[in-house]
Design a protein around this motif. Structure first.
Motif, PDB file in Angstrom:
ATOM      1  N   UNK A   1      16.699  16.536  33.056  1.00  0.00           N
ATOM      2  CA  UNK A   1      14.772  15.139  32.937  1.00  0.00           C
ATOM      3  C   UNK A   1      14.858  15.299  31.993  1.00  0.00           C
ATOM      4  N   UNK A   2      14.415  16.491  31.433  1.00  0.00           N
ATOM      5  CA  UNK A   2      13.364  16.856  29.741  1.00  0.00           C
ATOM      6  C   UNK A   2      13.803  15.518  28.777  1.00  0.00           C
ATOM      7  N   UNK A   3      15.228  15.310  28.958  1.00  0.00           N
ATOM      8  CA  UNK A   3      15.722  14.629  28.216  1.00  0.00           C
ATOM      9  C   UNK A   3      15.398  12.778  28.211  1.00  0.00           C
ATOM     10  N   UNK A   4      15.176  12.852  30.603  1.00  0.00           N
ATOM     11  CA  UNK A   4      15.106  11.616  30.454  1.00  0.00           C
ATOM     12  C   UNK A   4      13.894  11.382  30.037  1.00  0.00           C
ATOM     13  N   UNK A   5      12.787  12.028  29.962  1.00  0.00           N
ATOM     14  CA  UNK A   5      11.194  11.601  29.261  1.00  0.00           C
ATOM     15  C   UNK A   5      11.912  11.571  28.170  1.00  0.00           C
ATOM     16  N   UNK A   6      12.197  12.056  27.273  1.00  0.00           N
ATOM     17  CA  UNK A   6      12.368  11.730  25.867  1.00  0.00           C
ATOM     18  C   UNK A   6      12.718  10.642  25.616  1.00  0.00           C
ATOM     19  N   UNK A   7      13.543  10.053  26.516  1.00  0.00           N
ATOM     20  CA  UNK A   7      14.417   8.559  25.957  1.00  0.00           C
ATOM     21  C   UNK A   7      13.322   7.630  26.713  1.00  0.00           C
ATOM     22  N   UNK A   8      12.509   7.820  27.573  1.00  0.00           N
ATOM     23  CA  UNK A   8      11.289   7.342  28.184  1.00  0.00           C
ATOM     24  C   UNK A   8      10.345   6.947  27.287  1.00  0.00           C
ATOM     25  N   UNK A   9       9.894   8.211  26.257  1.00  0.00           N
ATOM     26  CA  UNK A   9       9.029   8.299  25.753  1.00  0.00           C
ATOM     27  C   UNK A   9       9.427   7.390  23.842  1.00  0.00           C
ATOM     28  N   UNK A  10      10.957   7.297  23.509  1.00  0.00           N
ATOM     29  CA  UNK A  10      11.716   7.145  22.510  1.00  0.00           C
ATOM     30  C   UNK A  10      11.364   5.492  23.438  1.00  0.00           C
ATOM     31  N   UNK A  11      11.603   4.941  24.123  1.00  0.00           N
ATOM     32  CA  UNK A  11      12.165   3.387  24.115  1.00  0.00           C
ATOM     33  C   UNK A  11      10.435   3.292  24.674  1.00  0.00           C
ATOM     34  N   UNK A  12       9.673   3.163  24.688  1.00  0.00           N
ATOM     35  CA  UNK A  12       7.985   2.866  24.978  1.00  0.00           C
ATOM     36  C   UNK A  12       8.058   2.339  24.132  1.00  0.00           C
ATOM     37  N   UNK A  13       8.303   3.607  22.269  1.00  0.00           N
ATOM     38  CA  UNK A  13       7.539   3.514  21.149  1.00  0.00           C
ATOM     39  C   UNK A  13       8.014   2.398  21.181  1.00  0.00           C
ATOM     40  N   UNK A  14       9.393   2.278  21.139  1.00  0.00           N
ATOM     41  CA  UNK A  14      10.454   0.875  20.356  1.00  0.00           C
ATOM     42  C   UNK A  14       9.785  -0.376  21.086  1.00  0.00           C
ATOM     43  N   UNK A  15       9.551  -0.566  22.367  1.00  0.00           N
ATOM     44  CA  UNK A  15       9.293  -1.440  22.770  1.00  0.00           C
ATOM     45  C   UNK A  15       7.941  -1.942  22.083  1.00  0.00           C
ATOM     46  N   UNK A  16       6.840  -0.999  22.293  1.00  0.00           N
ATOM     47  CA  UNK A  16       5.272  -1.653  21.371  1.00  0.00           C
ATOM     48  C   UNK A  16       6.210  -2.366  20.108  1.00  0.00           C
ATOM     49  N   UNK A  17       7.545  -2.340  19.153  1.00  0.00           N
ATOM     50  CA  UNK A  17       7.148  -2.331  17.993  1.00  0.00           C
ATOM     51  C   UNK A  17       7.405  -3.805  18.126  1.00  0.00           C
TER      52      UNK A  17
ATOM     53  N   UNK B   1       4.784  -2.737  44.569  1.00  0.00           N
ATOM     54  CA  UNK B   1       6.040  -3.642  43.735  1.00  0.00           C
ATOM     55  C   UNK B   1       6.595  -3.570  42.435  1.00  0.00           C
ATOM     56  N   UNK B   2       8.632  -3.524  41.808  1.00  0.00           N
ATOM     57  CA  UNK B   2       8.726  -3.448  41.400  1.00  0.00           C
ATOM     58  C   UNK B   2       8.687  -3.918  40.129  1.00  0.00           C
ATOM     59  N   UNK B   3       8.957  -4.834  39.060  1.00  0.00           N
ATOM     60  CA  UNK B   3       9.388  -5.789  37.681  1.00  0.00           C
ATOM     61  C   UNK B   3      10.504  -5.636  37.466  1.00  0.00           C
ATOM     62  N   UNK B   4      11.386  -5.791  37.254  1.00  0.00           N
ATOM     63  CA  UNK B   4      13.021  -5.194  36.212  1.00  0.00           C
ATOM     64  C   UNK B   4      12.829  -5.606  35.507  1.00  0.00           C
ATOM     65  N   UNK B   5      11.613  -6.413  35.165  1.00  0.00           N
ATOM     66  CA  UNK B   5      11.156  -6.401  33.425  1.00  0.00           C
ATOM     67  C   UNK B   5      10.171  -5.532  32.770  1.00  0.00           C
ATOM     68  N   UNK B   6      11.234  -5.503  31.783  1.00  0.00           N
ATOM     69  CA  UNK B   6      10.699  -4.370  31.356  1.00  0.00           C
ATOM     70  C   UNK B   6       9.891  -4.369  29.275  1.00  0.00           C
ATOM     71  N   UNK B   7      10.074  -5.631  29.261  1.00  0.00           N
ATOM     72  CA  UNK B   7       9.426  -6.184  28.194  1.00  0.00           C
ATOM     73  C   UNK B   7       8.288  -7.992  28.642  1.00  0.00           C
ATOM     74  N   UNK B   8       6.739  -7.196  29.206  1.00  0.00           N
ATOM     75  CA  UNK B   8       6.159  -6.338  28.453  1.00  0.00           C
ATOM     76  C   UNK B   8       6.500  -5.238  29.177  1.00  0.00           C
ATOM     77  N   UNK B   9       5.783  -3.688  29.402  1.00  0.00           N
ATOM     78  CA  UNK B   9       5.519  -3.149  29.767  1.00  0.00           C
ATOM     79  C   UNK B   9       5.309  -2.981  31.049  1.00  0.00           C
ATOM     80  N   UNK B  10       3.788  -3.680  31.122  1.00  0.00           N
ATOM     81  CA  UNK B  10       3.103  -4.158  32.353  1.00  0.00           C
ATOM     82  C   UNK B  10       3.165  -5.820  32.088  1.00  0.00           C
ATOM     83  N   UNK B  11       3.375  -6.436  33.099  1.00  0.00           N
ATOM     84  CA  UNK B  11       3.792  -7.424  32.698  1.00  0.00           C
ATOM     85  C   UNK B  11       3.254  -8.459  33.996  1.00  0.00           C
TER      86      UNK B  11
END
Ligand code: ATR
Length: 288
Positions: free
Chosen positions: A272-288, A223-233
């Motif tokens: 793909x390295x930039x995509x991974x960097x954005x993924x990390x950046x977004x995870x951090x942002x979403x944790x705040x 399954x995929x949940x298109x919700x991204x806040x929280x990271x694990x629904x």
């Protein structure tokens, strides 16, 4: 550095303050060393036409469109990509002669995220949860990727029936069917691929899922949940607890952005390295 020759893009929304798109696009521009700027534009519903005309007059190269304007912009466009027309929603504008062409990158963004998660749609029985705007893009993905069947489970059955009918007409085959939320137990015992598109479980109401019955989740293998806040629904947790694989909506958000960025910068690919960097950046942002 932004010079006088910079390509300017932006996002049109109301409200716009919570958007992650400026962060993502300006990050890619920095990584690729582009003379490019991406800015937020807060546009109320009654100023959409003015905003599009104004953007064109200001030589703006492209625009993302999000809630609540994805449908409202359509009458003011010069051209419309066929997939965006079928979905009935536009999230990306690309400047063309005399105006903007509208695209929908939510659908290819979702598909790229599903592919990366090794979710196979071709020949599968799919369960689409929800029948709103986001569900329409997901239904289009399932249809265009060759799902054997799509059962649309939604609180309002009428909306599910309408979406199923529209998509059956669009793809020229009868493979989508509505299912009222109260009838979820009637879902046959199969290994379903599910796409969760409702806002149920989204921050701040993170304790909810549309269906709580554990028996329901035993029928879902992936399954995929298109919700991204929280990271694990809660939906993802229920799928995983029942033994299935579950993914969140962050990659869809990231890939819809990359598709738009690449439409505005033809010939460029975000590494793909930039995509991974954005993924990390977004995870951090979403944790705040
Ligand atoms: P979006 O463009 O984000 O998809 P939408 O068009 O308003 O937004 O659709 C929201 C979806 O979430 C719909 O499927 C809606 O169900 P209904 O069609 O029955 O309204 C579903 N949804 C939202 N809140 C819900 C809730 N509390 N319980 C059940 N379904 C809900």
């Amino acid at each position: 550095m932004i010079s006088g020759k910079a390509k300017v893009c932006g996002i049109m929304a109301y409200p716009v303050e919570h958007s992650f798109s400026p962060l993502m696009h300006n990050f890619y521009a920095g990584e690729l060393g582009l003379d490019f700027a991406y800015v937020p534009f807060k546009v109320p519903e009654d100023r959409v036409e003015d905003a599009i005309k104004g953007a064109y007059a200001l030589n703006i190269a492209g625009m993302n469109i999000t809630v609540p304007h994805k449908q409202r912009v359509i009458p003011y466009l010069k051209d419309l990509d066929p997939a965006a027309r079928a979905i009935g929603a536009v999230n990306t504008l690309v400047r063309v002669e005399g105006g903007y062409k509208g695209y929908n990158t939510d659908a290819p963004g979702l598909w790229r995220a599903m592919e990366e998660a090794e979710m196979t749609v071709k020949g599968r029985d799919c369960l689409l949860i929800g029948a709103g705007g986001a569900a329409k893009a997901a239904a289009y993905v399932l249809g265009s990727q060759g799902a054997a069947s799509v059962t649309i489970l939604n609180r309002s059955e009428g909306r599910a029936r309408e979406l199923a009918g529209e998509m059956n007409r669009c793809f020229g085959r009868e493979f989508m069917n509505p299912l009222a939320l109260g009838d979820y137990q009637k879902l046959p015992d199969r290994q379903w691929l599910a796409v969760q598109t409702t806002s149920v479980g989204m921050h701040p109401d993170t304790g909810h899922a549309l269906v709580e019955d554990k028996a329901f989740y035993r029928k879902i293998s992936c399954a995929v949940d298109i919700v991204y806040t929280p990271a694990r629904t809660r939906f993802m947790a229920l799928v995983e607890e029942a033994g299935g694989r579950a993914f969140g909506g962050l990659d869809m958000l990231i890939y819809q952005g990359i598709q738009a960025f690449e439409l505005w910068n033809p010939g460029l690919r975000v590494p793909s390295e930039s995509v991974e960097k954005v993924r990390q950046l977004m995870r951090k942002e979403l944790e705040q």
